[in-house]
Design a protein around this motif. Structure first.
Motif, PDB file in Angstrom:
ATOM      1  N   ILE A 156       0.871  -1.186   0.000  1.00 36.87           N
ATOM      2  CA  ILE A 156       0.000   0.000   0.000  1.00 36.87           C
ATOM      3  C   ILE A 156       0.900   1.224   0.000  1.00 36.87           C
ATOM      4  O   ILE A 156       1.876   1.304   0.747  1.00 36.87           O
ATOM      5  CB  ILE A 156      -0.906   0.080   1.243  1.00 36.87           C
ATOM      6  N   LEU A 157       0.546   2.171  -0.857  1.00 29.17           N
ATOM      7  CA  LEU A 157       1.288   3.420  -0.920  1.00 29.17           C
ATOM      8  C   LEU A 157       0.355   4.547  -0.490  1.00 29.17           C
ATOM      9  O   LEU A 157      -0.735   4.701  -1.043  1.00 29.17           O
ATOM     10  CB  LEU A 157       1.769   3.628  -2.353  1.00 29.17           C
ATOM     11  N   PHE A 158       0.783   5.307   0.523  1.00 29.20           N
ATOM     12  CA  PHE A 158       0.001   6.451   0.988  1.00 29.20           C
ATOM     13  C   PHE A 158       0.666   7.719   0.461  1.00 29.20           C
ATOM     14  O   PHE A 158       1.840   7.979   0.755  1.00 29.20           O
ATOM     15  CB  PHE A 158       0.000   6.506   2.520  1.00 29.20           C
ATOM     16  N   LEU A 159      -0.056   8.491  -0.324  1.00 28.73           N
ATOM     17  CA  LEU A 159       0.511   9.708  -0.922  1.00 28.73           C
ATOM     18  C   LEU A 159      -0.310  10.914  -0.475  1.00 28.73           C
ATOM     19  O   LEU A 159      -1.494  11.018  -0.803  1.00 28.73           O
ATOM     20  CB  LEU A 159       0.464   9.613  -2.452  1.00 28.73           C
ATOM     21  N   ASP A 160       0.320  11.832   0.264  1.00 32.52           N
ATOM     22  CA  ASP A 160      -0.406  13.021   0.734  1.00 32.52           C
ATOM     23  C   ASP A 160      -0.061  14.201  -0.174  1.00 32.52           C
ATOM     24  O   ASP A 160       1.022  14.768  -0.076  1.00 32.52           O
ATOM     25  CB  ASP A 160      -0.020  13.313   2.197  1.00 32.52           C
ATOM     26  N   GLU A 161      -0.960  14.519  -1.071  1.00 33.36           N
ATOM     27  CA  GLU A 161      -0.787  15.585  -2.075  1.00 33.36           C
ATOM     28  C   GLU A 161       0.520  15.415  -2.870  1.00 33.36           C
ATOM     29  O   GLU A 161       1.399  16.277  -2.835  1.00 33.36           O
ATOM     30  CB  GLU A 161      -0.851  16.964  -1.405  1.00 33.36           C
ATOM     31  N   PRO A 162       0.625  14.303  -3.608  1.00 30.77           N
ATOM     32  CA  PRO A 162       1.900  13.974  -4.264  1.00 30.77           C
ATOM     33  C   PRO A 162       2.274  14.870  -5.437  1.00 30.77           C
ATOM     34  O   PRO A 162       3.432  14.908  -5.814  1.00 30.77           O
ATOM     35  CB  PRO A 162       1.675  12.544  -4.752  1.00 30.77           C
ATOM     36  N   THR A 163       1.325  15.581  -6.029  1.00 35.61           N
ATOM     37  CA  THR A 163       1.670  16.302  -7.266  1.00 35.61           C
ATOM     38  C   THR A 163       1.667  17.813  -7.081  1.00 35.61           C
ATOM     39  O   THR A 163       1.692  18.555  -8.058  1.00 35.61           O
ATOM     40  CB  THR A 163       0.702  15.943  -8.415  1.00 35.61           C
ATOM     41  N   ILE A 164       1.687  18.253  -5.828  1.00 30.28           N
ATOM     42  CA  ILE A 164       1.662  19.689  -5.591  1.00 30.28           C
ATOM     43  C   ILE A 164       2.936  20.325  -6.167  1.00 30.28           C
ATOM     44  O   ILE A 164       4.039  19.798  -6.001  1.00 30.28           O
ATOM     45  CB  ILE A 164       1.476  19.965  -4.084  1.00 30.28           C
ATOM     46  N   GLY A 165       2.780  21.395  -6.923  1.00 32.15           N
ATOM     47  CA  GLY A 165       3.939  22.095  -7.475  1.00 32.15           C
ATOM     48  C   GLY A 165       4.542  21.462  -8.715  1.00 32.15           C
ATOM     49  O   GLY A 165       5.558  21.937  -9.213  1.00 32.15           O
ATOM     50  N   LEU A 166       3.955  20.387  -9.218  1.00 30.49           N
ATOM     51  CA  LEU A 166       4.518  19.764 -10.424  1.00 30.49           C
ATOM     52  C   LEU A 166       3.899  20.366 -11.677  1.00 30.49           C
ATOM     53  O   LEU A 166       2.735  20.772 -11.675  1.00 30.49           O
ATOM     54  CB  LEU A 166       4.250  18.254 -10.422  1.00 30.49           C
ATOM     55  N   VAL A 188      -3.318   2.153  -3.675  1.00 27.91           N
ATOM     56  CA  VAL A 188      -2.838   3.523  -3.475  1.00 27.91           C
ATOM     57  C   VAL A 188      -3.933   4.370  -2.842  1.00 27.91           C
ATOM     58  O   VAL A 188      -5.059   4.413  -3.341  1.00 27.91           O
ATOM     59  CB  VAL A 188      -2.391   4.158  -4.812  1.00 27.91           C
ATOM     60  N   LEU A 189      -3.585   5.002  -1.721  1.00 32.37           N
ATOM     61  CA  LEU A 189      -4.496   5.985  -1.135  1.00 32.37           C
ATOM     62  C   LEU A 189      -3.836   7.341  -1.295  1.00 32.37           C
ATOM     63  O   LEU A 189      -2.699   7.527  -0.858  1.00 32.37           O
ATOM     64  CB  LEU A 189      -4.734   5.673   0.345  1.00 32.37           C
ATOM     65  N   LEU A 190      -4.505   8.256  -1.966  1.00 31.59           N
ATOM     66  CA  LEU A 190      -3.879   9.564  -2.142  1.00 31.59           C
ATOM     67  C   LEU A 190      -4.833  10.694  -1.846  1.00 31.59           C
ATOM     68  O   LEU A 190      -6.029  10.595  -2.092  1.00 31.59           O
ATOM     69  CB  LEU A 190      -3.242   9.706  -3.524  1.00 31.59           C
ATOM     70  N   THR A 191      -4.290  11.761  -1.274  1.00 29.16           N
ATOM     71  CA  THR A 191      -5.095  12.952  -1.049  1.00 29.16           C
ATOM     72  C   THR A 191      -4.719  13.962  -2.129  1.00 29.16           C
ATOM     73  O   THR A 191      -3.584  13.974  -2.612  1.00 29.16           O
ATOM     74  CB  THR A 191      -4.824  13.607   0.314  1.00 29.16           C
ATOM     75  N   THR A 192      -5.661  14.767  -2.503  1.00 27.83           N
ATOM     76  CA  THR A 192      -5.358  15.798  -3.496  1.00 27.83           C
ATOM     77  C   THR A 192      -6.381  16.922  -3.417  1.00 27.83           C
ATOM     78  O   THR A 192      -7.508  16.711  -2.974  1.00 27.83           O
ATOM     79  CB  THR A 192      -5.333  15.205  -4.929  1.00 27.83           C
ATOM     80  N   HIS A 193      -5.954  18.114  -3.841  1.00 28.31           N
ATOM     81  CA  HIS A 193      -6.900  19.222  -4.014  1.00 28.31           C
ATOM     82  C   HIS A 193      -7.212  19.419  -5.492  1.00 28.31           C
ATOM     83  O   HIS A 193      -7.980  20.297  -5.844  1.00 28.31           O
ATOM     84  CB  HIS A 193      -6.327  20.522  -3.434  1.00 28.31           C
ATOM     85  N   TYR A 194      -6.552  18.623  -6.339  1.00 25.31           N
ATOM     86  CA  TYR A 194      -6.788  18.755  -7.781  1.00 25.31           C
ATOM     87  C   TYR A 194      -7.913  17.811  -8.188  1.00 25.31           C
ATOM     88  O   TYR A 194      -7.742  16.594  -8.174  1.00 25.31           O
ATOM     89  CB  TYR A 194      -5.529  18.402  -8.567  1.00 25.31           C
ATOM     90  N   MET A 195      -9.051  18.406  -8.540  1.00 28.68           N
ATOM     91  CA  MET A 195     -10.218  17.587  -8.881  1.00 28.68           C
ATOM     92  C   MET A 195      -9.995  16.797 -10.163  1.00 28.68           C
ATOM     93  O   MET A 195     -10.489  15.694 -10.311  1.00 28.68           O
ATOM     94  CB  MET A 195     -11.464  18.471  -9.026  1.00 28.68           C
ATOM     95  N   ASP A 196      -9.222  17.380 -11.103  1.00 33.01           N
ATOM     96  CA  ASP A 196      -8.979  16.642 -12.348  1.00 33.01           C
ATOM     97  C   ASP A 196      -8.135  15.404 -12.071  1.00 33.01           C
ATOM     98  O   ASP A 196      -8.294  14.365 -12.692  1.00 33.01           O
ATOM     99  CB  ASP A 196      -8.315  17.543 -13.398  1.00 33.01           C
ATOM    100  N   GLU A 197      -7.246  15.524 -11.087  1.00 33.46           N
ATOM    101  CA  GLU A 197      -6.404  14.381 -10.712  1.00 33.46           C
ATOM    102  C   GLU A 197      -7.275  13.237 -10.179  1.00 33.46           C
ATOM    103  O   GLU A 197      -7.142  12.088 -10.599  1.00 33.46           O
ATOM    104  CB  GLU A 197      -5.418  14.846  -9.635  1.00 33.46           C
ATOM    105  N   ALA A 198      -8.191  13.591  -9.268  1.00 36.15           N
ATOM    106  CA  ALA A 198      -9.085  12.574  -8.700  1.00 36.15           C
ATOM    107  C   ALA A 198      -9.971  11.995  -9.797  1.00 36.15           C
ATOM    108  O   ALA A 198     -10.206  10.787  -9.854  1.00 36.15           O
ATOM    109  CB  ALA A 198      -9.929  13.185  -7.592  1.00 36.15           C
TER     110      ALA A 198
END
Ligand SMILES: Nc1ncnc2c1ncn2[C@@H]1O[C@H](COP(=O)(O)OP(=O)(O)OP(=O)(O)O)[C@@H](O)[C@H]1O
Ligand SMILES: [Mg+2]
Length: 290
Positions: A156-166, A188-198
């Protein structure tokens, strides 16, 4: 098979902030599960509890069937975490970071060297291996952080906002990496503020609002629940935004009528399918204008 089980989970921080309240859900092996929510909603708190870094104060959470409070040692070797705003050490090289992480994970020297090269090649980092991370771009630094998380083949990979600033390409590289992993059965569990990413990645998503689950389901289910339909935008051909009409037709017949009328008037028609962002705003109780 459920690899994560969360039942009535709650977290109240020592000074009294109630960050999570009665949260329950399951994550299946191989899923990409996205956690969405406004700033301060409780996403990082939830992710850290599941990664056995933080103790819950109510309810229970199990990872691979092991309780996060009682059996963290059975969980830790099988997971990796990329914390929110993780930064590499500026005075070490990319190679140092990855090799040291291999050794922290218990590999012998020879194996650590072999694995370091393999992972660096996989992440297109080999050409940068001797540079200090201070001399790498933000996107390359993020790649070093992600590579460190993947040296141990986590289940399991936990990613907390992995693409911020990319940049847009950097984000797509991360998405491709996430998909490659889940194709191999990694969860994979990931958090994001990017709706397109989700929208692009999530098999299922949870929206947390003020520590509570506001939605659990697929992207399509979120859109359906929020009740946002297709928007039709009608404007003059030389649009300057002044005479822009945003319509929300209720039926296909109504769409045809709008198109016919606009063509007769020589106006331009564009279609805007419902987005996850619309659904998110409705589900967390805001309005589009806000
Ligand atoms: N170590 C802590 N001690 C006390 N309160 C905390 C701590 N960490 C977080 N909180 C509080 O818990 C709540 C949830 O915070 P959390 O970091 O989980 O939110 P988040 O959804 O990850 O937000 P963001 O999108 O900004 O990262 C917030 O009110 C926050 O202030
Ligand atoms: Mg956070």
């Amino acid at each position: 098979m459920d690899v994560v089980e969360v039942d009535g989970l709650g977290k109240t921080y020592p000074k009294g902030t109630q960050a999570l309240k009665d949260v329950s859900f399951r994550i299946t092996k191989g899923e990409i599960f996205c956690l969405l929510g406004r700033n301060g909603a409780g996403k990082t708190t939830l992710l850290r509890i599941l990664a056995t870094q933080l103790r819950p104060t109510a309810g229970a959470a199990r990872v691979f069937g092991h309780d996060v409070l009682r059996e963290p040692r059975a969980i830790r070797p099988r997971i990796s975490v990329v914390p929110q705003e993780a930064r590499p050490q500026m005075m070490l090289s990319a190679w140092d970071h990855i090799r040291l992480m291999c050794m922290i994970r218990g590999m012998a020297k020879e194996e650590a060297l072999r694995r370091t090269k393999l992972v660096m090649e996989e992440f297109d980092l080999w050409e940068h291996k001797d540079k200090l991370t201070a001399d790498l771009s933000g996107g390359l630094r993020q790649r070093v952080i992600l590579a460190m998380a993947l040296i141990a083949d986590p289940e399991i990979l936990f990613l907390d906002e992995p693409t911020i600033g990319l940049d847009p390409l950097g984000r797509r590289q991360v998405w491709a990496m996430v998909r490659r992993l889940t194709a191999k059965g990694v969860t994979v569990l990931l958090t994001t503020h990017y709706m397109d990413e989700a929208e692009k990645l999530a098999d299922r998503l949870a929206i947390i609002e003020k520590g509570q689950l506001a939605f659990l389901g697929t992207v399509d289910e979120a859109k359906a629940m929020a009740g946002t339909g297709m928007r039709v935008i009608v404007e003059s051909a030389k649009a300057n935004g002044n005479d822009r009409e945003v319509l929300e037709p209720k039926s296909n017949t109504e769409i045809l009528e709008i198109v016919q009328r606009s063509l007769n008037d020589g106006r331009r028609v564009t279609f805007q399918p419902p987005t996850l962002e619309d659904a998110f705003i409705k589900l967390v109780g805001g309005s589009i204008e806000e």
